[in-house]
Enzyme design. Structure first.
Site, mmCIF file in Angstrom:
data_model
loop_
_atom_site.group_PDB
_atom_site.id
_atom_site.type_symbol
_atom_site.label_atom_id
_atom_site.label_comp_id
_atom_site.label_asym_id
_atom_site.label_seq_id
_atom_site.Cartn_x
_atom_site.Cartn_y
_atom_site.Cartn_z
ATOM 1 C CG LEU A 27 -2.027 -1.045 1.245
ATOM 2 C CD1 LEU A 27 -2.872 -0.911 2.497
ATOM 3 C CD2 LEU A 27 -2.906 -0.937 0.008
ATOM 4 N N GLY A 50 6.169 2.878 2.886
ATOM 5 C CA GLY A 50 7.436 3.587 2.730
ATOM 6 C C GLY A 50 7.213 5.017 2.256
ATOM 7 C CB ILE A 51 5.166 6.391 -0.528
ATOM 8 C CG1 ILE A 51 5.834 5.494 -1.568
ATOM 9 C CG2 ILE A 51 4.847 7.769 -1.106
ATOM 10 C CD1 ILE A 51 7.087 6.059 -2.169
ATOM 11 C CG ASP A 78 1.955 -10.546 7.556
ATOM 12 O OD1 ASP A 78 0.870 -10.906 7.081
ATOM 13 O OD2 ASP A 78 2.748 -9.765 6.983
ATOM 14 C CB CYS A 106 27.463 -1.653 -11.268
ATOM 15 S SG CYS A 106 28.480 -2.461 -10.022
ATOM 16 C CG LEU A 107 26.590 -6.623 -15.393
ATOM 17 C CD1 LEU A 107 27.820 -7.502 -15.239
ATOM 18 C CD2 LEU A 107 25.338 -7.477 -15.310
ATOM 19 C CG HIS A 130 25.373 1.026 -7.856
ATOM 20 N ND1 HIS A 130 24.405 0.338 -8.539
ATOM 21 C CD2 HIS A 130 26.341 0.129 -7.561
ATOM 22 C CE1 HIS A 130 24.768 -0.937 -8.640
ATOM 23 N NE2 HIS A 130 25.944 -1.083 -8.060
ATOM 24 C CD GLU A 159 22.162 3.034 -9.362
ATOM 25 O OE1 GLU A 159 23.090 3.686 -9.872
ATOM 26 O OE2 GLU A 159 22.195 1.792 -9.222
HETATM 27 N N1 GLN Z 1 27.995 -8.626 -10.904
HETATM 28 C C1 GLN Z 1 28.951 -7.570 -10.941
HETATM 29 C C2 GLN Z 1 29.919 -7.630 -9.766
HETATM 30 O O1 GLN Z 1 29.660 -8.277 -8.795
HETATM 31 C C3 GLN Z 1 28.258 -6.207 -10.995
HETATM 32 C C4 GLN Z 1 27.428 -5.910 -9.807
HETATM 33 C C5 GLN Z 1 26.446 -4.779 -10.040
HETATM 34 O O2 GLN Z 1 26.095 -4.461 -11.164
HETATM 35 N N2 GLN Z 1 25.966 -4.181 -8.965
HETATM 36 O O3 GLN Z 1 30.973 -7.045 -9.811
#
Ligand code: GLN
Length: 545
Positions: A16, A19-20, A147, A381-382, A508, A510
């Site tokens: 629902l 968090g927001i 729960d 990252c990846l 990251h 983001e």
């Molecule tokens: N799987 C990759 C690593 O462990 C990248 C991880 C990711 O994108 N957060 O380095």
């Protein structure tokens, strides 16, 4: 001032938006000058959500201090424009582990260790926190009342409400008012049952926040008040909105924050300063342009898996008067024959973070497409690791270039494990996590994007790294290491020469974007994508992400 505690519970059904609601309340109280923190209690037995598949629980949010946490902490940070820490997310796993470890240490010698009082005491200790500088602590209890798992949390809240005293603790219960379209009625019965369920556990809700698709009438408000023992003005409607960022203002209009402050006998003289927030909403709703960003990943059917990326694109788009539409592309669906079909109308390509082998080929093809066709590209990252593998294969002509994640015995591991990581056996909490320093190369695009800062800090969550053995080859061929960790020499960012914008970041970005402070990398990515291909927003028939 005595510290005040707000507890947010959920009833009727999950999802629902506790968090927001918690984040909205926190934002409203902060905008009146109060010092706020929000914490999330999760009733599962994983120590943290780091080991969970995103399809189980959505994105794993990483804090500056390197905790892998619930995605709600992302909402808290984005709404409050302030950081959280590992103390803001507590799981049953963590609580039980602490108690069991303590038992072995002999802390409870002579006693039978039980849910009450040992588990509940540990929960209470965590809720009250260490001596922290906050005026009001908001605690969101995960799960739904009823729960089995959340009973120790509910009991802890009951005890705390009693111990803290009447004006220092408050319970907000978030429920659902279903709308029966056949009869055109809003139903209150599930809410009544849920409030009663709370009462059976000794807790009287002080405020009801009711999720609803239709506005609630005075009659409904009065009925809920009467049957649930709350004042009519404590029944707050939370109507479905087009964007989550509308919610604080909608709640404020019903005096939500004022009701909370009144309960605590706290001053309401200072009204919330919502100027920047409202400005954001106005801009969000009146974009001039529209762009389509291809988000390539493998968890695309659950958008929550990429929550922070979606929000970062919204923040950045809004800043640029751009409505960012995400074209979700499952990496497993891409092959060299259907690339055009997927990418012909897009303004930029973003390869998302991820783990494991599945869908790698499609991601490599996407990076190749962006590189060759000069399409704005951001690899996170990846996503950066993929860009590196693609470049090694197709530019450096190392056909067998791989990541050790895909093949531990790779002959050409352009992405590999650091020494420390090689000896790690335990999976949970052992990646490179949290804020790390990164030195930016002067003259690079990333350097100017970050406002010519020589050093930045960004959050990490990965095990594998660029393999520095290949650094010179990459550099000479035009893929430059433009961000380096000054302590370890690890590559943090790779940028392609002679390309409109092709950047891979090992970190990251983001996680650090907020409504009030959009992230510069996303802001730039959105701008450059708009220059590549954009549409007149008015002519598009697709109002929201
Ligand atoms: N799987 C990759 C690593 O462990 C990248 C991880 C990711 O994108 N957060 O380095």
């Amino acid at each position: 001032m005595k510290k005040k505690y707000v507890f947010v519970t959920g009833g009727v059904t999950s999802s629902l938006g506790k968090g927001i609601i918690s984040a909205s309340l926190g934002m409203l109280l902060k905008s009146r000058g109060y010092k706020i923190t929000i914490q999330k209690l999760d009733p599962y037995f994983n120590i943290d959500p780091g080991t969970l598949n995103p399809y189980e629980h959505g994105e794993c949010f990483v804090t500056n201090d390197g905790a892998e946490t619930d995605l709600d902490l992302g909402h808290y940070e984005r709404f409050l424009d302030q950081t959280t820490t590992k103390d803001n997310n507590i799981t049953s796993g963590l609580i039980y582990k602490t108690v069991i470890d303590n038992e072995r240490k002999g802390y409870y010698l002579g006693k039978t260790v039980q849910v009450i009082p040992h588990i509940t005491n540990e929960i209470k200790k965590r809720i009250l926190g260490k001596s922290n500088p906050y005026d009001i602590v908001i605690t969101e209890i995960g799960g739904t009342v009823g729960d089995i798992e959340i009973l120790p949390y509910i009991e802890s809240v009951r005890q705390l409400k009693w111990e803290l005293g009447e004006n220092n603790g408050l319970v907000i219960h978030l429920t659902l008012l279903p709308y029966i379209s056949v009869t055109g009625e809003i139903k209150t019965k599930p809410t009544q049952h849920s409030v009663r369920n709370l009462m059976e556990n000794g807790i009287q809700a002080d405020i009801l926040v009711c999720r609803t698709e239709k506005h609630i009438s005075k009659n409904i408000r009065n009925k809920l008040a009467l049957f649930c023992n709350v004042k009519p003005e404590h029944v707050i409607e939370s109507i479905d909105t087009r964007i989550i960022y509308d919610i604080p203002c909608l709640l404020h209009r019903q005096n939500f924050d004022k009701v909370v402050l009144n309960h605590f006998n706290l001053s309401t003289i200072v009204s919330p300063n919502l100027k920047k927030w409202k400005n954001f909403i106005r801009k969000y709703k009146n974009p001039k342009y529209e762009i389509k960003i291809a988000l390539v990943g493998k968890y695309v059917s659950l958008h929550d898996s990429y929550k922070s990326i979606i929000e970062a694109l919204i923040h950045a788009g809004t800043k640029n008067e751009i409505h960012v539409r995400i074209k979700w592309i499952h990496s497993g669906a891409i092959n060299d024959k259907n690339m055009e079909e997927y990418f012909n109308d897009i303004s930029g390509i973003l390869i998302a973070p991820g783990f494991g082998n599945r869908g790698i080929e499609g991601k490599i093809l996407s990076a190749k497409y962006a590189r060759e066709k000069n399409i704005p590209f951001l690899g996170i990252c990846l996503g950066m690791q993929i860009a590196v593998i693609e470049f090694a294969k197709n530019v450096l002509k190392i056909q067998e270039a791989e990541s050790n994640e895909t093949n531990p015995y790779a002959s050409y591991p352009v992405i590999s494990l650091m020494k420390e990581q090689k000896n790690i056996i335990q999976k949970g909490g052992t990646m490179r996590l949290g804020n790390c320093k990164c030195s930016l190369m002067e003259g690079s695009k990333i350097f100017s994007i970050y406002g010519e800062k020589k050093e930045i800090f960004e959050r990490h969550r990965h095990r594998y790294e660029f393999n520095n053995i290949y650094l010179e080859d990459f550099s000479n061929a035009g893929m430059k290491p433009v961000g380096i960790n000054p302590e370890t020499g690890l590559v943090e960012a790779m940028e392609l020469d002679n390309h409109v914008f092709f950047l891979g970041v090992q970190f990251h970005p983001e996680y650090k974007s907020t409504v009030i402070t959009p992230h510069p990398l996303f802001t730039y990515f959105v701008q450059i994508s708009k220059n590549y291909k954009s549409f007149d927003y008015q002519k598009q028939n697709t109002p929201y992400v």
